[in-house]
Design a protein around this motif. Structure first.
Motif, PDB file in Angstrom:
ATOM      1  N   SER A   1       0.854  -1.195   0.000  1.00  0.00           N
ATOM      2  CA  SER A   1       0.000   0.000   0.000  1.00  0.00           C
ATOM      3  C   SER A   1       0.885   1.238   0.000  1.00  0.00           C
ATOM      4  O   SER A   1       1.928   1.280   0.657  1.00  0.00           O
ATOM      5  CB  SER A   1      -0.918   0.006   1.232  1.00  0.00           C
ATOM      6  N   LYS A   2       0.485   2.218  -0.773  1.00  0.00           N
ATOM      7  CA  LYS A   2       1.283   3.437  -0.876  1.00  0.00           C
ATOM      8  C   LYS A   2       1.179   4.234   0.415  1.00  0.00           C
ATOM      9  O   LYS A   2       0.103   4.464   0.927  1.00  0.00           O
ATOM     10  CB  LYS A   2       0.800   4.267  -2.052  1.00  0.00           C
ATOM     11  N   GLU A   3       2.340   4.613   0.919  1.00  0.00           N
ATOM     12  CA  GLU A   3       2.404   5.415   2.142  1.00  0.00           C
ATOM     13  C   GLU A   3       3.662   6.264   2.091  1.00  0.00           C
ATOM     14  O   GLU A   3       4.615   5.969   1.359  1.00  0.00           O
ATOM     15  CB  GLU A   3       2.418   4.519   3.384  1.00  0.00           C
ATOM     16  N   ARG A   4       3.637   7.320   2.857  1.00  0.00           N
ATOM     17  CA  ARG A   4       4.779   8.212   2.907  1.00  0.00           C
ATOM     18  C   ARG A   4       5.380   8.140   4.304  1.00  0.00           C
ATOM     19  O   ARG A   4       4.702   8.353   5.296  1.00  0.00           O
ATOM     20  CB  ARG A   4       4.372   9.656   2.600  1.00  0.00           C
ATOM     21  N   ASN A   5       6.677   7.751   4.315  1.00  0.00           N
ATOM     22  CA  ASN A   5       7.353   7.596   5.598  1.00  0.00           C
ATOM     23  C   ASN A   5       7.994   8.914   6.010  1.00  0.00           C
ATOM     24  O   ASN A   5       8.723   9.530   5.239  1.00  0.00           O
ATOM     25  CB  ASN A   5       8.431   6.512   5.497  1.00  0.00           C
ATOM     26  N   GLU A   6       7.683   9.326   7.220  1.00  0.00           N
ATOM     27  CA  GLU A   6       8.295  10.529   7.749  1.00  0.00           C
ATOM     28  C   GLU A   6       9.739  10.218   8.169  1.00  0.00           C
ATOM     29  O   GLU A   6      10.047   9.145   8.653  1.00  0.00           O
ATOM     30  CB  GLU A   6       7.504  11.033   8.968  1.00  0.00           C
ATOM     31  N   ALA A   7      10.623  11.190   7.982  1.00  0.00           N
ATOM     32  CA  ALA A   7      12.000  11.035   8.433  1.00  0.00           C
ATOM     33  C   ALA A   7      12.034  10.977   9.953  1.00  0.00           C
ATOM     34  O   ALA A   7      11.300  11.687  10.638  1.00  0.00           O
ATOM     35  CB  ALA A   7      12.861  12.172   7.927  1.00  0.00           C
ATOM     36  N   ILE A   8      12.877  10.080  10.448  1.00  0.00           N
ATOM     37  CA  ILE A   8      12.969   9.856  11.896  1.00  0.00           C
ATOM     38  C   ILE A   8      14.250  10.501  12.394  1.00  0.00           C
ATOM     39  O   ILE A   8      15.348  10.258  11.861  1.00  0.00           O
ATOM     40  CB  ILE A   8      12.957   8.357  12.219  1.00  0.00           C
ATOM     41  N   VAL A   9      14.106  11.339  13.470  1.00  0.00           N
ATOM     42  CA  VAL A   9      15.255  11.979  14.106  1.00  0.00           C
ATOM     43  C   VAL A   9      15.234  11.588  15.576  1.00  0.00           C
ATOM     44  O   VAL A   9      14.227  11.817  16.265  1.00  0.00           O
ATOM     45  CB  VAL A   9      15.222  13.509  13.943  1.00  0.00           C
ATOM     46  N   VAL A  10      16.331  10.973  16.054  1.00  0.00           N
ATOM     47  CA  VAL A  10      16.396  10.509  17.444  1.00  0.00           C
ATOM     48  C   VAL A  10      17.736  10.897  18.041  1.00  0.00           C
ATOM     49  O   VAL A  10      18.706  11.167  17.327  1.00  0.00           O
ATOM     50  CB  VAL A  10      16.195   8.988  17.528  1.00  0.00           C
TER      51      VAL A  10
ATOM     52  N   ASN B   1      19.540   7.142   5.036  1.00  0.00           N
ATOM     53  CA  ASN B   1      18.204   7.460   4.485  1.00  0.00           C
ATOM     54  C   ASN B   1      17.687   6.318   3.612  1.00  0.00           C
ATOM     55  O   ASN B   1      16.764   6.499   2.813  1.00  0.00           O
ATOM     56  CB  ASN B   1      18.254   8.742   3.671  1.00  0.00           C
ATOM     57  N   ASP B   2      18.266   5.094   3.718  1.00  0.00           N
ATOM     58  CA  ASP B   2      17.817   4.005   2.837  1.00  0.00           C
ATOM     59  C   ASP B   2      17.589   2.718   3.622  1.00  0.00           C
ATOM     60  O   ASP B   2      18.090   1.652   3.267  1.00  0.00           O
ATOM     61  CB  ASP B   2      18.826   3.769   1.721  1.00  0.00           C
ATOM     62  N   TYR B   3      16.849   2.801   4.708  1.00  0.00           N
ATOM     63  CA  TYR B   3      16.363   1.585   5.373  1.00  0.00           C
ATOM     64  C   TYR B   3      15.158   1.090   4.579  1.00  0.00           C
ATOM     65  O   TYR B   3      14.083   1.707   4.594  1.00  0.00           O
ATOM     66  CB  TYR B   3      15.966   1.864   6.819  1.00  0.00           C
TER      67      TYR B   3
ATOM     68  N   ILE C   1      13.113   4.388   4.478  1.00  0.00           N
ATOM     69  CA  ILE C   1      12.928   5.114   5.733  1.00  0.00           C
ATOM     70  C   ILE C   1      14.241   5.816   6.049  1.00  0.00           C
ATOM     71  O   ILE C   1      15.317   5.208   5.988  1.00  0.00           O
ATOM     72  CB  ILE C   1      12.532   4.180   6.884  1.00  0.00           C
ATOM     73  N   SER C   2      14.161   7.122   6.425  1.00  0.00           N
ATOM     74  CA  SER C   2      15.346   7.916   6.743  1.00  0.00           C
ATOM     75  C   SER C   2      15.460   8.041   8.254  1.00  0.00           C
ATOM     76  O   SER C   2      14.472   8.360   8.938  1.00  0.00           O
ATOM     77  CB  SER C   2      15.262   9.292   6.105  1.00  0.00           C
ATOM     78  N   VAL C   3      16.658   7.769   8.778  1.00  0.00           N
ATOM     79  CA  VAL C   3      16.911   7.865  10.221  1.00  0.00           C
ATOM     80  C   VAL C   3      18.126   8.760  10.428  1.00  0.00           C
ATOM     81  O   VAL C   3      19.172   8.563   9.778  1.00  0.00           O
ATOM     82  CB  VAL C   3      17.166   6.482  10.841  1.00  0.00           C
TER      83      VAL C   3
END
Length: 1164
Positions: free
Chosen positions: A143-152, A209-211, A229-231
C-alpha cells in the motif's frame, strides 16, 4: 477362535481375520498370478495435500489415484456438491485415474478455488479422498504510504516497522539498502519475527536514508519493497545509560499457543544501554536441548517437534551492567487429531468375524464419525452383522457379497483425519507361494529360516515334516512362526535334510518341499600379525582360512578400510599379502576378509614402517664464551622408531679440515647441549640422530665458531725414559694433537737429571718430534724426566716427574756357590748365590740353567745328549730340574739374564741320578709250539735305568669260555733270554706276562699269547669203530652236548661283557708305560674283539701255525682297575671271563657264539 489378517498396502491387500478374540495375520504378496483372480474394494493410493496453494501461471493438478479389482471409477465433489468434470472443457481427468488437470490459462483462477473431494468406486465398495482445499497464491502490492524522516537522540531505542501486505503464502522479510546490500544485524540491531527492525540503542553510524524493507513471495517468485525510511541520530544530547526493558513482547507476561508437532518460536527483544544480553530458561523444567536452538543473537528460541511436555512458562532475561528485566511467556500446546491406531483393511472368509478400530488423539479430543462407501454409517442400508461402538466397528459372521469400504473421520477445531479401510469377504483354497525345491544354506550355529509363504481364505494352517517322515513340532530347536516360517535357532549339521510344509484350510491342502544345508563356518586360523618393518624391506601378512569344502572363499585385503593401492609392490596370494620395498605411505591397518557366499571372517594387523631418522635441522649456536657454546637443533622425523640419542660432531677447519670428530652425545629427548671447547680451533658442528634402525644423515653444518689461542692446558702424555744401548737415554712422549696445542708455535721442553744425585736439571726445547736422546749416560741408572708443552702464548702446567733408566749392558758376573740336590732318579734341585745388583747392569730378568746328560752310569763312553735350558724368572736362588733319566751323569751351568742378554756362565757342576725301575723287555716271542710245550724268547730293555737283576715271567691258560686258569711265576737271571715251557695242555691258549727288574723293582710288562699244537693222531684198531653201535651213540651224545653247549655259550655271551683287548690297545698305544707290581698283577675280562677275529698269538688248528701281533700286549691292557688279584702263592683270584661280579659299568654287549672248533678244544 477369531483370526485377524492384514493386507499391507506396500504388498497388496492385508487380511485380518478374527475368530473369537484372538487374531493372526496373513500377508498376501504382489504375485500377479495370485492377485489376478482376487476381488478387491478400492484403495486410495495417491492424493493431493489437504491445503493446496496453486500458482495462477500454471495448471491446477489435483491428484487422486486408487487401485482395486475390478479397477475403480472416479468422481469428484466441489464445495460439497457433485462436480461434473465432463461439462467443463478446461477440466481433464486422466485416463484410468481420478487425477484432475485444470487449465486456467485465459480464465479467472479464482473460479476454481474451493474444497474438492475424490471418490473411487467399484462393485465391492467406495473409497473417498481427503477434502482438498484449493487456493490461489497471491502477492499483493505494498500500500502506498509516505514515511516521515525519523530523528532521534543517540542511545535511545528505535523500531522501524515493515508491515508487509498479506500474501498467500506469507512472504519472507529482509532489510536492505539502495545498493541491495543486506543491513548488518547484531545483538544491538535485529529483525523480529514479524519483520520489524529493532534497535536496542542507536548510534551515530545508524544515520542513513535508505532503510528498505523487502517482501519475497515464494510461489510467484516476486519481491515487493517498502518506501525507504530515513533515520538521523543526533549526539548533542545523548541519552544516558539505562537498565534493560522489553520492546517486544510488552508487559510482564504474554501467551503463546502452538500445535503438537509444529515448531515453537519465542521472541524477546530488549532495549537498554549498554546493549543487554538475552538468556532463556523454563520454569519448573529443563529446556529440551536436543530439539532446541537459538537464533537472532539468542533473542529467538525455537523448539522443534513440539509435544505436550513442552507446555509451560518460558522466562527470558535481559541483562546489562545496570540490572535485569524478565518476561514470562506462557506456552500452551494444542493438537490436531493424530493417529494412535488407524483402521486396517480386512479380508475375511465367510462366517468369520472382524473388527475395525479408529483410535485417535488430539487436544481438544477429536470427534469420530464412521462412513460406509462414503455415506454416513447411520444413513447406510441397515446391516445386522455390523455394530458401531465409538471408535470400533464389529463385523460378525460376514457373508459373501458384503464387501465394503469404511471411512473413519476424526476432527477437532485444528483439523481432521480421514482413513479408508475395506472389508473384503473371500473364500480361497490354500496356495504355497514359496518356490518349490528351494535350497537354504546356512552356517552352523546360526539361525535357519525355512519359508512357507502361503495364501488362502480362511488362513491356511501350516505344518512341517523333516525328511517326509518326522513331524516338526513347536519347541526347541524349532519355532514355527505365524506366517508359516520354520526357524531353527542354532542350526547344526544334523539339521540338514529335506523339509516339507503343508498348507491346509477347509477348502483344500497344498504342500511344498525345501532343503536345508548346514555348512561349516569360515574361520581364519592364522591371523595377520603386527609388523614393524624397515623402510625398503618386505612385509608379509599371513591369512590362512578353514572353510566348508563346498564353499570357495574369496580373499579381500583392505588398507585402512579402503582398497589396496594400485601398486605392483602389493602381491595378494591365496593366504598371504606381501608388500615389497615398503615405503612410509604403506603404514596403516591391513584387514584380511575371507568371504564365502554365506559368511565371512576378518582379521586385521598394523604395519608400522620404521626407518632411519631424518637429520636434525635449524642448528643454532647461543651462549657463546671462550671455552663453551650452547648448540640447539630441531629433531627430524623419527619414522616410528624413537630417537635414542643425538651425536654431536665437530670439524676443525684450521687443523683438520674435512675431518669430522665425535665430540659428545645427548639423550634422544634433548634438543640442546652445552659444548666444552678448546682454544685456537675453528669449530663447525653437525648433529646426527640415532634410533633403533640406525643413524640419520648428518645435519647441515652449523655456522663457524672460532676460539682464541691460549697457553696449553695440558702436557704430553705417556712420557717414558728407556735406554736403547749402553750410554744413552731415549725420552719419548705422545704429542699433543692440533687443537690441544691451544695456539701456534707448539714446542716441548724436555728436562732430565740423574736420580738421587745432587745436580741441576738439564733441558732442551724441541718441536715437531716425539722423542729426545740423551747421550753419555752411565749404564742403567735412574733418571728423573719431565716434558712440558709450550706455545707462543705461554707454557702448559708444571709437568709430572717420570722415572726412566739409561741403557743396559750385558751382566758382568756369574752366580756363585752352585749346589745340586738329587731328590730321586728323575728330579734334582739346584741352588746358587745371586749376583750383585751392580753386576747385572740392567733390569734383572732371571737366571738360566743349562744342563746336559753326559752318559749312563753303566756306560763306559760318553753319549752326550742335547743341552736343555730352564729359565727361572725374577731374583731367584733355586730351581727344580724335572724329567731326568735315572742312573745317569749330568753337568750344568747357570747364567744371569737382563734385557740386554746373558752374563758369563757359572763354573760347571756335575751330578748323578740314582737307579730306577727298568723299561719293558724289548720283545717277547713264542716259537716252536708243541703239543704240550712252548718256547719263549725275549730281549733286554732298551733302558735299563740301573743294573739289571733279572726277569719275571707269569703265564696262565685261557679256555674257550674266556676263563683264566691259575697263574704260574718263573724268575730268570739277567743273562737269560729264553725258556721252553713243558707239561702244557695241547690246543690250549696261554697268556704270558714278562717284565725286567732292577734293585728298584720291576718295570712295565710285555705280553704275548699263543696256542699249543692240536693232537691230530688217531690209534689204529682192528675193529671198524664207525660201525660200532656204542660209538654211534657216543657221537650222537657228543653232538647233542655240543649243540647244548653252543646254545649256552650264545646265551652266556649275550649276558656277559667282552674282553676289550682291542679297545684297551686303542686307549693305551704304549703299553710299556703301565707297570705291574711283581706280586700284584691286575687282570680284566678276556673276550673276542668286536669283529670276532682270533686272539693275538693264537693259531689255527688246521695247520698249527702261531701268529704274533706286531705290538705286544701289556697285562694292564686287560685290566679294569683291580677286580682280580694274585694271592701270595701266585694263584689268580676271580674269574677270567666276560661276567663281572656286581659291576654293570660296561653294559650288556653281545657277541657271536664261539666256533665249533674252539668248543671242541675246551674239552681237551
Amino acid at each position: 477362535m477369531d483370526r485377524n489378517r492384514k493386507w499391507v498396502p506396500g504388498f497388496g491387500a492385508v487380511l485380518l481375520i478374527f475368530l473369537s478374540h484372538t487374531t493372526s495375520a496373513l500377508e498376501v504378496p504382489l504375485d500377479p498370478k495370485v492377485l489376478e483372480g482376487l476381488p478387491q474394494p478400492p484403495t486410495i493410493t495417491l492424493q493431493s495435500p489437504k491445503d493446496y496453494i496453486f500458482d495462477p501461471r500454471e495448471n491446477i493438478v489435483i491428484h487422486c489415484e486408487a487401485k482395486g479389482k475390478p479397477h475403480p471409477s472416479f468422481s469428484w465433489t466441489r464445495n460439497g456438491t457433485h462436480f461434473d468434470v465432463e461439462k467443463d472443457s478446461k477440466v481433464l481427468m486422466k485416463p484410468g485415474s481420478g487425477t484432475l488437470v485444470i487449465d486456467i490459462s485465459g480464465e479467472k483462477a479464482e473460479a476454481y478455488e474451493g474444497t474438492y473431494q475424490c471418490t473411487a468406486h467399484n462393485e465391492h465398495g467406495t473409497a473417498v479422498s481427503n477434502s482438498i482445499f484449493i487456493r490461489q497464491s497471491r502477492s499483493p502490492l505494498w500500500s502506498k504510504e509516505r514515511n516521515e524522516a525519523i530523528v532521534v537522540q543517540m542511545g535511545v531505542s528505535l523500531v522501524l516497522q515493515c508491515r508487509p501486505p498479506a500474501g498467500l503464502p506469507p512472504p519472507v522479510i529482509f532489510w536492505m539498502d539502495n545498493n541491495f546490500q543486506r543491513l548488518p544485524l547484531d545483538k544491538r540491531v535485529s529483525q523480529a519475527l514479524n519483520g520489524d527492525l529493532y534497535f536496542s540503542n542507536v548510534l551515530p553510524e545508524d544515520t542513513r536514508n535508505d532503510y528498505i524493507c523487502y517482501a519475497r513471495f515464494p510461489h510467484t517468485q516476486t519481491i515487493q519493497q517498502k518506501q525507504p525510511i530515513s533515520v538521523t541520530v543526533l549526539d548533542n544530547s545523548p541519552d544516558g545509560e539505562r537498565r534493560p526493558g522489553f520492546m517486544t513482547p510488552l508487559g510482564i507476561t504474554s501467551t503463546k499457543m502452538v500445535l503438537r508437532g509444529e515448531t515453537l518460536e519465542l521472541e524477546c527483544i530488549a532495549d537498554g544501554l549498554p546493549t543487554p544480553e538475552i538468556s532463556w530458561q523454563k520454569d519448573g523444567g529443563e529446556l529440551p536441548s536436543s530439539r532446541m536452538s537459538f537464533y537472532n543473537f539468542k533473542k529467538t528460541l525455537k523448539v522443534s517437534d513440539v509435544n505436550e511436555a513442552d507446555a509451560g512458562d518460558y522466562r527470558c532475561t535481559a541483562t546489562n551492567k545496570l540490572g535485569t528485566a524478565q518476561h514470562i511467556i506462557k506456552v500452551s500446546v494444542k493438537a490436531a487429531p493424530f493417529w494412535v491406531s488407524a483402521p486396517r483393511n480386512l479380508i475375511l472368509a465367510p462366517n468369520e468375524t472382524g473388527i475395525l478400530t479408529c483410535r485417535v488423539n488430539g487436544e481438544p479430543k477429536p470427534k469420530i464419525s464412521w462412513f460406509v462407501n462414503g455415506v454416513p454409517i447411520e444413513n447406510a442400508p441397515e446391516d445386522h452383522s455390523r455394530k458401531v461402538d465409538g471408535d470400533t466397528v464389529i463385523l460378525s459372521y460376514v457373508q459373501t457379497g458384503s464387501s465394503a469400504v469404511y471411512q473413519c473421520n476424526a476432527s477437532n477445531e485444528f483439523g481432521y483425519l480421514l482413513a479408508n479401510a475395506f472389508v473384503n469377504v473371500l473364500a480361497e483354497a490354500p496356495r504355497v507361494l514359496t518356490p518349490p525345491n528351494r535350497v537354504y544354506q546356512v552356517i552352523a550355529n546360526n539361525p535357519a529360516l525355512l519359508h512357507c509363504a502361503s495364501f488362502g481364505s480362511p488362513i491356511p494352517t501350516i505344518t512341517w515334516f523333516k525328511d517326509s517322515q518326522t513331524s516338526v513340532k513347536n519347541g526347541d530347536p524349532y519355532v514355527i512362526h505365524e506366517n508359516g516360517t520354520l526357524e531353527i535357532h542354532v542350526a547344526q549339521p544334523l539339521h540338514s535334510g529335506k523339509y516339507t510344509c503343508i498348507a491346509s484350510n477347509n477348502l483344500g491342502i497344498k504342500e511344498n518341499h525345501v532343503y536345508l544345508e548346514v555348512k561349516e563356518p569360515t574361520r581364519i586360523l592364522k591371523q595377520p600379525e603386527y609388523k614393524d618393518v624397515h623402510r625398503g624391506m618386505s612385509a608379509v601378512f599371513e591369512c590362512k582360512v578353514k572353510h566348508d569344502p563346498s564353499l570357495i572363499p574369496t580373499v579381500i585385503w583392505l588398507k585402512d578400510n579402503g582398497e589396496l593401492p594400485d601398486d605392483e609392490r602389493f602381491d595378494v596370494d591365496v593366504d598371504s599379502l606381501t608388500i615389497r620395498d615398503v615405503t612410509d605411505e604403506d603404514e596403516g591397518t591391513y584387514t584380511c576378509i575371507q568371504n564365502t557366499t554365506l559368511d565371512q571372517d576378518s582379521a586385521s594387523a598394523m604395519l608400522t614402517v620404521v626407518g632411519n631418522p631424518d637429520p636434525p635441522t635449524d642448528l643454532e649456536l647461543t651462549d657463546q664464551t671462550e671455552r663453551s657454546v650452547q648448540l640447539t637443533w630441531t629433531p627430524g622425523d623419527e619414522h616410528n622408531s624413537p630417537t635414542q640419542k643425538f651425536l654431536i660432531q665437530y670439524e676443525d677447519l684450521l687443523h683438520q679440515p674435512g675431518v669430522w670428530v665425535n665430540l659428545t652425545d645427548a639423550p634422544g629427548t634433548s634438543t640442546t647441549v652445552q659444548l666444552k671447547l678448546s682454544p685456537y680451533v675453528y669449530y663447525s658442528f653437525r648433529v646426527l640422530a640415532l634410533n633403533g634402525v640406525g643413524y640419520s644423515q648428518p645435519s647441515q653444518p652449523s655456522s663457524q665458531y672460532r676460539t682464541n689461542p691460549s697457553a696449553p692446558d695440558e702436557n704430553p702424555s705417556d712420557v717414558q725414559g728407556v735406554g736403547t744401548k749402553p750410554g744413552n737415554l731415549v725420552i719419548s712422549w705422545t704429542p699433543l694433537t692440533g687443537f690441544l696445542a691451544n695456539g701456534p708455535g707448539l714446542e716441548y721442553k724436555v728436562q732430565w737429571r740423574q736420580k738421587d744425585v745432587d745436580e741441576d736439571w738439564s733441558s732442551e726445547t724441541v718441536a715437531n718430534v716425539s722423542q729426545f736422546v740423551v747421550s753419555g749416560t752411565p749404564t742403567y741408572v735412574p733418571y728423573e724426566i719431565k716434558v712440558q708443552a709450550l706455545n707462543d702464548y705461554g707454557s702448559g702446567p708444571e709437568p709430572e716427574v717420570v722415572i726412566g733408566y739409561s741403557g743396559e749392558d750385558l751382566p758382568l758376573s756369574a752366580p756363585d756357590s752352585v749346589q745340586v740336590m738329587v731328590h730321586n732318579s728323575t728330579l734334582a734341585e739346584v741352588h746358587w748365590e745371586p749376583v750383585s745388583f751392580q753386576s747385572v747392569r740392567g733390569k734383572l730378568q732371571g737366571y738360566k740353567v743349562y744342563f746336559r746328560r753326559i752318559r749312563g752310569l753303566h756306560e763306559t763312553e760318553d753319549t752326550e745328549q742335547q743341552e736343555q735350558v730352564l729359565t727361572f724368572s725374577g731374583n731367584r736362588s733355586e730351581g727344580r730340574l724335572p724329567g731326568l733319566q735315572p742312573y745317569s751323569l749330568y753337568n750344568l751351568t747357570i747364567r744371569v739374564l737382563n734385557i740386554k742378554g746373558e752374563g758369563p756362565p757359572s763354573p760347571s757342576k756335575t751330578f748323578e741320578t740314582p737307579e730306577g725301575v727298568p723299561g719293558p723287555p724289548s720283545f717277547l716271542n713264542v716259537v716252536n709250539p708243541g703239543l704240550d710245550s712252548l718256547t719263549l724268547e725275549w730281549g733286554p730293555p732298551m733302558n735299563n735305568n740301573g743294573r739289571l737283576t733279572g726277569y719275571t715271567l707269569k703265564y696262565q691258560p685261557v679256555n674257550n669260555t674266556n676263563e683264566l686258569g691259575p697263574v704260574k711265576v718263573i724268575n730268570f737271571l739277567a743273562n737269560e733270554t729264553t725258556i721252553t715251557l713243558g707239561n702244557l695242555n695241547s690246543s690250549m691258549l696261554y697268556k704270558f706276562y714278562m717284565s725286567a727288574k732292577t734293585i728298584k723293582g720291576s718295570g712295565p710288562i710285555i705280553t704275548e699269547e699263543a696256542f699249543t699244537a692240536m693232537d691230530t693222531t688217531v690209534p689204529s684198531r682192528q675193529v671198524d669203530i664207525a660201525t660200532q653201535g656204542w660209538f654211534i651213540g657216543l657221537m650222537c651224545a657228543i653232538a647233542l652236548l655240543i649243540l647244548v653247549l653252543l646254545i649256552v655259550c650264545f646265551i652266556k655271551r649275550n649276558k656277559g661283557g667282552k674282553y676289550p683287548v682291542k679297545e684297551k690297545e686303542d686307549a693305551h698305544q704304549d703299553p710299556e708305560i703301565q707297570p705291574m707290581k711283581e706280586d700284584d698283577g691286575t687282570f680284566g675280562e678276556y673276550s673276542d674283539t668286536e669283529d670276532h677275529k682270533p686272539l693275538k698269538g693264537s693259531r689255527t688248528p688246521s695247520n698249527g701255525t702261531v701268529r704274533r701281533d706286531e705290538s705286544d700286549d701289556s697285562l694292564v691292557d686287560y685290566g679294569e682297575g683291580g677286580d682280580g688279584q694274585f694271592n701270595e702263592d701266585g694263584s689268580f683270584i676271580g674269574q677270567y671271563s666276560g661276567k663281572k661280579e656286581k659291576d654293570t659299568h660296561e653294559g650288556n654287549e653281545s657277541s657271536e657264539a664261539p666256533s665249533p672248533v674252539n668248543a671242541m678244544n675246551s674239552f681237551v
